[in-house]
Design a protein around this motif. Structure first.
Motif, short mmCIF file in Angstrom:
data_model
loop_
_atom_site.label_atom_id
_atom_site.label_comp_id
_atom_site.label_asym_id
_atom_site.label_seq_id
_atom_site.Cartn_x
_atom_site.Cartn_y
_atom_site.Cartn_z
N ASP A 69 0.83 -1.21 0.00
CA ASP A 69 0.00 0.00 0.00
C ASP A 69 0.86 1.26 0.00
O ASP A 69 0.58 2.22 -0.72
N PHE A 71 1.11 4.10 -2.88
CA PHE A 71 0.67 5.45 -2.50
C PHE A 71 1.73 6.50 -2.85
O PHE A 71 1.39 7.61 -3.29
N LYS A 79 -3.80 3.06 2.80
CA LYS A 79 -4.64 1.87 2.66
C LYS A 79 -5.82 2.19 1.75
O LYS A 79 -6.64 3.06 2.07
N PRO A 80 -5.95 1.50 0.63
CA PRO A 80 -7.08 1.76 -0.27
C PRO A 80 -8.41 1.47 0.42
O PRO A 80 -8.47 0.70 1.39
N GLU A 81 -9.47 2.05 -0.09
CA GLU A 81 -10.79 1.89 0.52
C GLU A 81 -11.19 0.42 0.62
O GLU A 81 -11.75 -0.02 1.63
N HIS A 141 -9.34 -2.06 1.06
CA HIS A 141 -8.56 -2.77 2.07
C HIS A 141 -9.04 -2.47 3.49
O HIS A 141 -8.70 -3.19 4.42
#
Length: 390
Positions: A63, A67, A140-142, A144
């Motif tokens: 992540d 990012f 952290k992506p949504e 995840h």
């Protein structure tokens, strides 16, 4: 004539000596002047930068790696690499901007590790630790944020991982008292570091779930990890268990499923051989495994859950008190739990006559039958059982 007058007179009459002393004095002055800025800059660097290190073995690494790609300043950061079919931040260093705060990063690869090992070092030009915490949270992506990470560990160490969507405890149909018992024990354990230290007791928790196949052991572990926001480290082989345990963090829950099956190659003297992970490995002495669970090798804060379908097949040393702190039987559902499952599937009350069934049996029935058909089938099974007993 004083000693100082004599020295000055000698310097005046000997230009070579005067030049040598002058050069030495000038060099010393320049060294001091150069050292002061370097030390000042080093001190300033430690004072104004906040640094975080992220290793490739951590769940956050992918992540963070992705990012940075969207935050870096491309003018100063031209190193790229192909990963997962697209260009990503490459090895080397660069600069980026996050919420108006400048940061510098360095991505390195270790050449001294048996396995692939990378580190990302990020230094933020701020003393505000909150910036770092927000950065790590926003990495952290949504998708995840509603999932847990499951890492696999085999005989050779880390063996990749995957993400699973979180599961609520209310979706696991086991007896309520059992769920409450495990939740309460985990909550107490997480806040009991001082309690253990003051009594000289190792701060670790071992739980064993036993019962027939399909009773809900795996589902219960998944839901507990989701509820506590744990990541799971799944042990595929007991060989190298100690090394796997040492890789854990406070947010990791180790899981050893069907330990009676994967412990078949273990022996007390290490002479037995078994095929593990596709290759023949000499069996590990059982005491190495036991000491990993409860011994000098056991790290503080360790949490692990062991499952088995056959409690009687385990070596008594594995399940002794102190090594396993909670032994919980996960059996067929009680009528109360079965009725709760019926309501969840059909949206109404049901089940009159009932003989204990595992959650997996009821799920198959409720997924393929109407409510009336399921109730009828459960009733017939009760009649058949009564006739068998009679």
């Amino acid at each position: 004539m004083t000693l100082l007058d004599a020295a000055l007179s000698a310097l005046a009459s000997n230009q070579l000596l005067a030049g040598g002393i002058g050069t030495l004095a000038f060099g010393s002055a320049m060294y001091l002047l150069r050292a002061v800025p370097d030390r000042t800059l080093a001190l300033v660097g430690k004072t104004v930068w906040t640094t975080v290190f992220v290793e490739s073995m951590s769940n956050e690494y992918p992540d963070v790696d992705a990012f940075i790609e969207g935050k870096r300043l491309n003018f100063f950061s031209r190193s790229l690499e192909m990963k997962d079919g697209s260009l990503k931040t490459g090895f080397g260093g660069g600069w980026g901007l996050y919420q108006g705060v400048l940061f510098k990063y360095a991505k390195t690869k270790s050449a001294q590790q048996l396995t692939h090992f990378e580190t990302i070092t990020i230094a933020f030009l701020t003393r505000d630790r909150g910036v770092v915490e927000r950065f790590m949270r926003d990495c952290k992506p949504e998708e995840h944020r509603n999932s847990i990470h499951i890492s696999m560990y085999g005989a050779g160490g880390s063996d990749g991982g995957m993400r699973r969507r979180k599961r609520g405890l209310e979706t696991v149909f086991v007896d309520r008292a059992m769920k409450d018992r495990l939740v309460s024990r985990l909550k107490w354990f997480l806040g009991a570091e001082e309690w253990h230290a003051s009594r000289g007791i190792p701060w670790k928790l071992g739980v064993l779930l036993h019962g027939p196949p399909g009773a809900g052991k795996t589902s219960l572990i998944h839901a507990l990890a989701s509820d506590f926001d744990f990541n799971i480290k799944y042990i595929k082989s007991l060989h190298g268990l100690g090394a796997a345990f040492k890789s854990g963090t406070k947010n990791d829950l180790f899981v050893i499923e069907d330990i009676d099956a994967i412990a078949g190659g273990l022996s007390r003297d290490g002479t037995k051989e078994s095929a593990i992970d596709g290759g023949a490995l000499r069996g590990s002495p059982l005491h190495e495994i036991l000491n990993s669970m409860d011994g000098m090798q056991t790290p503080d804060g360790l949490k692990f859950i062991v499952t088995t379908n056959h409690l009687d097949r385990l070596d008594p040393a594995i399940v002794r008190p102190g090594r396993i702190d909670e032994v919980v039987e996960v059996g067929p559902l009680s009528v109360e739990s079965a009725r709760a499952m019926f309501r969840a599937f059909y949206g109404r009350e049901g089940i009159g006559a009932y003989a204990p069934r595992t959650g997996a049996e009821l799920q198959r029935m409720f997924s393929t039958m109407s409510a009336e058909e399921a109730e009828g089938e459960l009733g017939r099974k009760v009649v058949e059982r009564v006739r068998e007993v009679a």
